[in-house]
Every structure is written in structure tokens, then in C-alpha cells.
Scaffold this motif. Structure first.
Motif, PDB file in Angstrom:
ATOM      1  N   TYR A 180       5.529   2.967   3.885  1.00 25.64           N
ATOM      2  CA  TYR A 180       6.841   2.319   4.003  1.00 25.64           C
ATOM      3  C   TYR A 180       7.291   1.765   2.644  1.00 25.64           C
ATOM      4  CZ  TYR A 180       5.207   1.967   8.919  1.00 25.64           C
ATOM      5  OH  TYR A 180       4.696   2.189  10.166  1.00 25.64           O
ATOM      6  N   ASP A 181       6.372   1.125   1.929  1.00 23.26           N
ATOM      7  CA  ASP A 181       6.673   0.572   0.609  1.00 23.26           C
ATOM      8  C   ASP A 181       6.901   1.684  -0.413  1.00 23.26           C
ATOM      9  OD1 ASP A 181       6.006  -2.204   1.429  1.00 23.26           O
ATOM     10  OD2 ASP A 181       3.942  -1.451   1.479  1.00 23.26           O
ATOM     11  N   GLN A 182       6.045   2.693  -0.364  1.00 22.04           N
ATOM     12  CA  GLN A 182       6.137   3.773  -1.338  1.00 22.04           C
ATOM     13  C   GLN A 182       7.438   4.554  -1.191  1.00 22.04           C
ATOM     14  OE1 GLN A 182       2.590   6.089  -2.092  1.00 22.04           O
ATOM     15  NE2 GLN A 182       1.275   4.393  -1.445  1.00 22.04           N
ATOM     16  N   VAL A 183       7.898   4.758   0.033  1.00 25.98           N
ATOM     17  CA  VAL A 183       9.167   5.461   0.227  1.00 25.98           C
ATOM     18  C   VAL A 183      10.322   4.650  -0.356  1.00 25.98           C
ATOM     19  CG1 VAL A 183      10.846   6.233   1.971  1.00 25.98           C
ATOM     20  CG2 VAL A 183       8.456   6.935   2.133  1.00 25.98           C
ATOM     21  N   GLU A 184      10.243   3.328  -0.299  1.00 23.58           N
ATOM     22  CA  GLU A 184      11.310   2.520  -0.892  1.00 23.58           C
ATOM     23  C   GLU A 184      11.301   2.623  -2.412  1.00 23.58           C
ATOM     24  OE1 GLU A 184      13.870   1.447   0.895  1.00 23.58           O
ATOM     25  OE2 GLU A 184      12.701   2.516   2.419  1.00 23.58           O
ATOM     26  N   LEU A 185      10.137   2.757  -3.008  1.00 27.04           N
ATOM     27  CA  LEU A 185      10.046   3.026  -4.446  1.00 27.04           C
ATOM     28  C   LEU A 185      10.667   4.394  -4.747  1.00 27.04           C
ATOM     29  CD1 LEU A 185       8.999   2.388  -7.308  1.00 27.04           C
ATOM     30  CD2 LEU A 185       6.820   3.414  -6.613  1.00 27.04           C
ATOM     31  N   GLU A 186      10.328   5.384  -3.932  1.00 32.41           N
ATOM     32  CA  GLU A 186      10.904   6.721  -4.090  1.00 32.41           C
ATOM     33  C   GLU A 186      12.427   6.667  -3.915  1.00 32.41           C
ATOM     34  OE1 GLU A 186       8.759   8.945  -1.111  1.00 32.41           O
ATOM     35  OE2 GLU A 186       6.845   8.424  -2.049  1.00 32.41           O
ATOM     36  N   ARG A 187      12.894   5.942  -2.900  1.00 31.81           N
ATOM     37  CA  ARG A 187      14.342   5.793  -2.662  1.00 31.81           C
ATOM     38  C   ARG A 187      15.020   5.250  -3.922  1.00 31.81           C
ATOM     39  NH1 ARG A 187      17.003   5.126   2.036  1.00 31.81           N
ATOM     40  NH2 ARG A 187      15.157   4.431   3.185  1.00 31.81           N
ATOM     41  N   ASP A 188      14.412   4.238  -4.517  1.00 26.98           N
ATOM     42  CA  ASP A 188      14.964   3.626  -5.716  1.00 26.98           C
ATOM     43  C   ASP A 188      15.084   4.662  -6.841  1.00 26.98           C
ATOM     44  OD1 ASP A 188      15.564   1.065  -7.324  1.00 26.98           O
ATOM     45  OD2 ASP A 188      13.911   1.954  -8.468  1.00 26.98           O
ATOM     46  N   TRP A 189      14.016   5.395  -7.083  1.00 28.69           N
ATOM     47  CA  TRP A 189      14.029   6.371  -8.179  1.00 28.69           C
ATOM     48  C   TRP A 189      15.037   7.492  -7.913  1.00 28.69           C
ATOM     49  CZ3 TRP A 189      13.515  11.461  -9.265  1.00 28.69           C
ATOM     50  CH2 TRP A 189      13.423  11.798 -10.612  1.00 28.69           C
ATOM     51  N   PHE A 190      15.027   8.072  -6.717  1.00 30.21           N
ATOM     52  CA  PHE A 190      15.930   9.182  -6.406  1.00 30.21           C
ATOM     53  C   PHE A 190      17.396   8.728  -6.416  1.00 30.21           C
ATOM     54  CE2 PHE A 190      12.026  11.243  -5.133  1.00 30.21           C
ATOM     55  CZ  PHE A 190      12.232  12.561  -5.516  1.00 30.21           C
ATOM     56  N   THR A 191      17.648   7.495  -6.015  1.00 27.85           N
ATOM     57  CA  THR A 191      19.010   6.953  -6.083  1.00 27.85           C
ATOM     58  C   THR A 191      19.462   6.828  -7.536  1.00 27.85           C
ATOM     59  OG1 THR A 191      18.744   5.738  -4.012  1.00 27.85           O
ATOM     60  CG2 THR A 191      20.473   4.969  -5.495  1.00 27.85           C
ATOM     61  N   LYS A 192      18.614   6.231  -8.359  1.00 26.38           N
ATOM     62  CA  LYS A 192      18.962   6.029  -9.772  1.00 26.38           C
ATOM     63  C   LYS A 192      19.156   7.345 -10.519  1.00 26.38           C
ATOM     64  CE  LYS A 192      16.883   1.482 -10.289  1.00 26.38           C
ATOM     65  NZ  LYS A 192      15.705   0.729 -10.744  1.00 26.38           N
ATOM     66  N   HIS A 193      18.551   8.416 -10.030  1.00 29.47           N
ATOM     67  CA  HIS A 193      18.659   9.720 -10.696  1.00 29.47           C
ATOM     68  C   HIS A 193      19.613  10.670  -9.971  1.00 29.47           C
ATOM     69  CE1 HIS A 193      15.203   7.933 -12.649  1.00 29.47           C
ATOM     70  NE2 HIS A 193      15.538   8.685 -13.669  1.00 29.47           N
ATOM     71  N   ASN A 194      20.415  10.102  -9.087  1.00 31.12           N
ATOM     72  CA  ASN A 194      21.523  10.823  -8.435  1.00 31.12           C
ATOM     73  C   ASN A 194      21.104  12.071  -7.657  1.00 31.12           C
ATOM     74  OD1 ASN A 194      23.539   9.003  -9.445  1.00 31.12           O
ATOM     75  ND2 ASN A 194      23.207   9.957 -11.444  1.00 31.12           N
ATOM     76  N   TYR A 195      19.979  11.996  -6.991  1.00 27.45           N
ATOM     77  CA  TYR A 195      19.552  13.090  -6.122  1.00 27.45           C
ATOM     78  C   TYR A 195      20.145  12.909  -4.730  1.00 27.45           C
ATOM     79  CZ  TYR A 195      15.961  15.038  -9.210  1.00 27.45           C
ATOM     80  OH  TYR A 195      15.288  15.657 -10.233  1.00 27.45           O
ATOM     81  N   GLU A 196      20.359  14.016  -4.062  1.00 26.72           N
ATOM     82  CA  GLU A 196      20.688  13.976  -2.641  1.00 26.72           C
ATOM     83  C   GLU A 196      19.357  13.917  -1.903  1.00 26.72           C
ATOM     84  OE1 GLU A 196      22.550  17.012   0.664  1.00 26.72           O
ATOM     85  OE2 GLU A 196      23.264  17.176  -1.406  1.00 26.72           O
ATOM     86  N   PHE A 197      19.175  12.917  -1.034  1.00 26.04           N
ATOM     87  CA  PHE A 197      17.900  12.766  -0.326  1.00 26.04           C
ATOM     88  C   PHE A 197      18.111  12.024   0.986  1.00 26.04           C
ATOM     89  CE2 PHE A 197      18.320   8.814  -2.606  1.00 26.04           C
ATOM     90  CZ  PHE A 197      17.824   7.874  -1.717  1.00 26.04           C
ATOM     91  N   LYS A 198      17.092  12.102   1.829  1.00 27.44           N
ATOM     92  CA  LYS A 198      17.061  11.358   3.085  1.00 27.44           C
ATOM     93  C   LYS A 198      15.637  10.872   3.312  1.00 27.44           C
ATOM     94  CE  LYS A 198      20.827  13.886   5.190  1.00 27.44           C
ATOM     95  NZ  LYS A 198      21.342  14.565   6.343  1.00 27.44           N
TER      96      LYS A 198
END
Length: 182
Positions: free
Chosen positions: A59-77
Motif C-alpha cells: 500500500y505504501d509502495q504503490v503511493e511512492l510509485e503513484r508519486d513518481w509516475f504522476t511527477k513524470h506525466n505517465y498515464e497510470f492506474k
């Protein structure tokens, strides 16, 4: 390498090898078997806490991933898997992230050791089915769920959860506020 200097998903995955699976509560680290026994003590870590303490459950690691993918403008879910039973059970839960790049879908996995890596698929359905079936295989090996209970594995797409929620509120928030996929 510093988190801020990571330029691509492969570098992120390699960086995350520094993050241990577990959590910190009351200044004590809970890892491996201690995680499930003490999950009631867990609270969702901020990205900064995960980076500073170098520990987090999926749960924590996905939020770290969310942060990185958001900052790098990826489309993700982001997605959540749970055995939807009306009673407490030992069926494993899991969160994970899928991103899209150049018309391909990628399952990004760090915390689920058996699947650790980045997997490429041609469509979202194949990606989701791969993760779903992996979770089911894992549960068959490591839980006490019977065949009928195993059929209750449910997947949700979920948005960013509230900060610092506890285990129960994290799950309830996803079940009440997000989109059931399968």
C-alpha cells in the motif's frame, strides 16, 4: 541514486530495492511474518516517510510509485485485490500499479517478490488478468481459503487514499469509494 534523479520506470524499480517490505509503528520495524500479525498497527506512510525510513508494505509502495509516475506525466492506474468475504480471513490483499507507455501496458511490481519486475502487455485486460491470476495462485499456496472462498477474489481500481489512514480505513475507503473491476 536519489529519488529525485530517477528518470524512468526501470530506475525506479532498481531504486525501490532499497525499500524493505514492512512498516514502522511505535518506533519498531515490522517485517516479514510480523507484518500480518501486527497489521492493526499500520498506517499509510507518506512518500517522504517511505523514502526516509526505506520501508513500506504494498500500500505504501504503490503511493511512492503513484508519486513518481504522476511527477513524470505517465498515464497510470492503481488497483487493489481482496477476497470479498463477509468475515475476516487470511486471504492476501494486494495493491499494484499499471502504467501505459507507447500503446503498451506495463505492470510495475516491487513489493510482491514473486512478481517483482516490469511486465509488458498489449492491452489492459491481459495485464489485469495476469495480476489477478498471480494473486489467486499465491493465495492457493499460502492461505487456508477453500475453493469457494478463492472465487471471491475481487479487483478494484482506486484513487489516491487519504493520508495516514489505518488498515481498516484504507480498505473500507477503497471498497466504498472506488470502481470494482472484476
Amino acid at each position: 541514486m536519489k529519488y529525485e534523479k530517477i528518470n524512468n520506470p526501470n530506475e525506479l524499480l532498481n531504486y525501490m530495492d532499497n525499500i524493505e517490505y514492512g512498516f514502522v509503528a511505535n518506533d519498531k520495524r515490522y517485517v516479514e511474518n510480523d507484518v500480518n500479525k501486527n497489521i492493526s498497527l499500520w498506517h499509510l506512510s507518506s512518500v517522504e516517510q517511505t523514502l526516509n525510513k526505506q520501508i513500506g508494505i504494498c500500500y505504501d509502495q504503490v503511493e511512492l510509485e503513484r508519486d513518481w509516475f504522476t511527477k513524470h506525466n505517465y498515464e497510470f492506474k492503481t488497483y487493489f485485490l481482496i477476497f470479498s468475504l463477509p468475515y475476516q480471513n487470511d486471504g492476501p490483499t494486494h495493491t499494484f500499479l499499471i502504467y501505459k507507455d507507447k500503446e503498451k501496458y506495463y505492470y510495475f511490481e516491487h513489493s510482491f517478490e514473486e512478481n517483482k519486475g516490469i511486465y509488458s502487455f498489449n492491452n489492459l485486460d491481459d495485464t489485469l488478468n495476469f495480476v489477478y491470476n498471480s494473486q489467486l495462485k499465491y493465495a492457493k499456496r499460502y492461505s487456508k481459503l477453500n475453493d469457494k472462498e478463492l472465487k471471491t477474489l475481487t479487483m478494484y481500481e482506486y484513487n489516491k487514499p487519504k493520508d495516514n489512514v489505518n488498515f481498516e480505513d484504507f480498505i473500507v475507503g477503497i471498497l466504498e469509494e472506488n470502481l470494482k473491476i472484476k
